[in-house]
Design a protein around this motif. Structure first.
Motif: not given
Ligand SMILES: Cc1cc2nc3c(=O)[nH]c(=O)nc-3n(C[C@H](O)[C@H](O)[C@H](O)COP(=O)(O)O)c2cc1C
Length: 339
Positions: A102-108, A148-149, A176-177
């Motif tokens: 999976i490719i996750d983008i960091n938004m947190g 993920k935020m 993901a929160v």
């Protein structure tokens, strides 16, 4: 054709054996840590955030962070960046050159250094930007893309639902929160009500995160918010048993005992060995200092042990000391003291 789920939860075509997820933690969630935690049963592990620019510029250190042991999968590899072009290019590289599932983008990420680059939590104020960035990545890769935020920028700007909907519209496969705002950093409490609101507002899987400190907390988060997965970060530091005990508790309702001192040190040594293989002994000895203090948490004499470990520079010396510490504690029949 819609596939019938056979496992507890799935992200795109990736199936997880259980709902327990290891959080990405910069400076911690490298292959050595992830594999050690994975062996305690985590359903999904996230790698620490990796710079898109570092990947695009083929920075040697950044590329070494992409290393994944085959025993770790399913694994989500997290990238961060603030510009579409480099984010997409980095995602394509990860898509084509790694075994990440999976490719996750960091938004947190709340830290200034990252925010200044228009990355991490910066996007939380702008669902349109989120849509644009996530769609661009989704359109250019084959692996499922997730985000993920945090719930929002600050108390007055909580756009968790709008942001999650933008991710879903853009083709994101899960979100993901972490139930804190950027302003909160790691202070205060994670707001699980907003995690529940997000779960109710989207149909992609939602992973809840923040303040899960025990197997019972994990169950409570699943029950109270309805999320598909529960992500554990700080509670797994020096304590991969937290993952195993949570998996067991969710499956059977049994609360397994805490590990003995010997078990803790043995896993600490295994973790160290893997870190040494990954980064070389010299770096591993230094990096292990923080981990060792987490593994030793709650054990009598840990303060003195920490001071000694912080001065050790040699791998063999560290191993000898940890073994000796375990022997002494076990000889006096001392178990881990709960903290
Ligand atoms: C040392 C440390 C490093 C972190 N690095 C990342 C990261 O690289 N990417 C990310 O999305 N979150 C990162 N986080 C946030 C965690 O993934 C998680 O959201 C947060 O710790 C809350 O979960 P917890 O209460 O279970 O620890 C980090 C947290 C810590 C403590």
């Amino acid at each position: 054709m819609t596939l019938k789920p056979t496992k507890p939860f799935r992200i795109g075509y990736v199936e997880m054996d259980n709902r327990v997820v290891l959080a990405p933690m910069a400076g911690i969630s490298n292959s050595a840590f992830r594999l050690t935690v994975k062996e305690f049963g985590a359903g999904l592990v996230y790698a620490e955030m990796i710079s898109d620019k570092g990947i695009v510029q083929q920075n040697e250190k950044t590329l070494s962070m992409l290393y994944i042991d085959e025993r770790e999968n399913p694994l989500s590899l997290q990238i961060f960046g603030g510009e579409k072009e480099t984010l997409v290019a980095a995602a394509k590289y990860v898509d084509q050159n790694t075994t990440a599932d999976i490719i996750d983008i960091n938004m947190g990420c709340p830290v200034n250094k990252i925010i200044k680059c228009e990355a991490g939590a910066r996007w939380l104020l702008d669902p349109n930007k989120i849509y644009e960035m996530v769609s661009a990545v989704v359109d250019n890769v084959t692996k499922p893309v997730t985000v993920k935020m945090r719930i929002g920028w600050d108390e007055k700007n909580i756009l968790a639902v709008e942001n999650a909907q933008a991710i879903e519209r853009a083709g994101g496969a899960a979100v993901a929160v972490h139930g804190r705002t950027r302003e909160q950093m790691y202070e205060g409490y994670a707001n699980w009500d907003i995690i529940r609101d997000v779960k109710q507002a989207v149909s992609i899987p939602v992973i809840g995160n923040g303040d899960v400190e025990s197997p019972q907390d994990a169950k409570r988060m699943l029950d109270e918010t309805g999320v598909d997965g529960v992500m554990i970060g700080r509670a797994a530091l020096g304590d991969p048993w937290m993952i195993y005990r949570t998996v067991e508790y969710l499956e059977s309702g049994d609360l397994k005992p805490e590990p003995s001192v010997r078990e803790k040190i043995d896993v600490c040594l295994l973790h160290f060995e893997r870190l040494a293989q990954l980064k070389g002994e010299k770096v591993a000895v230094r990096e292990m200092r923080k981990h060792a203090s987490w593994y030793l948490k709650g054990i009598r004499g840990n303060g003195t042990a920490r001071t000694i470990i912080n001065q050790i520079e040699d791998a063999n010396e560290l191993k000898v000391y940890l073994n000796q510490f375990a022997e002494e504690r076990m000889a006096s029949r001392e178990e881990v003291v709960s903290v």
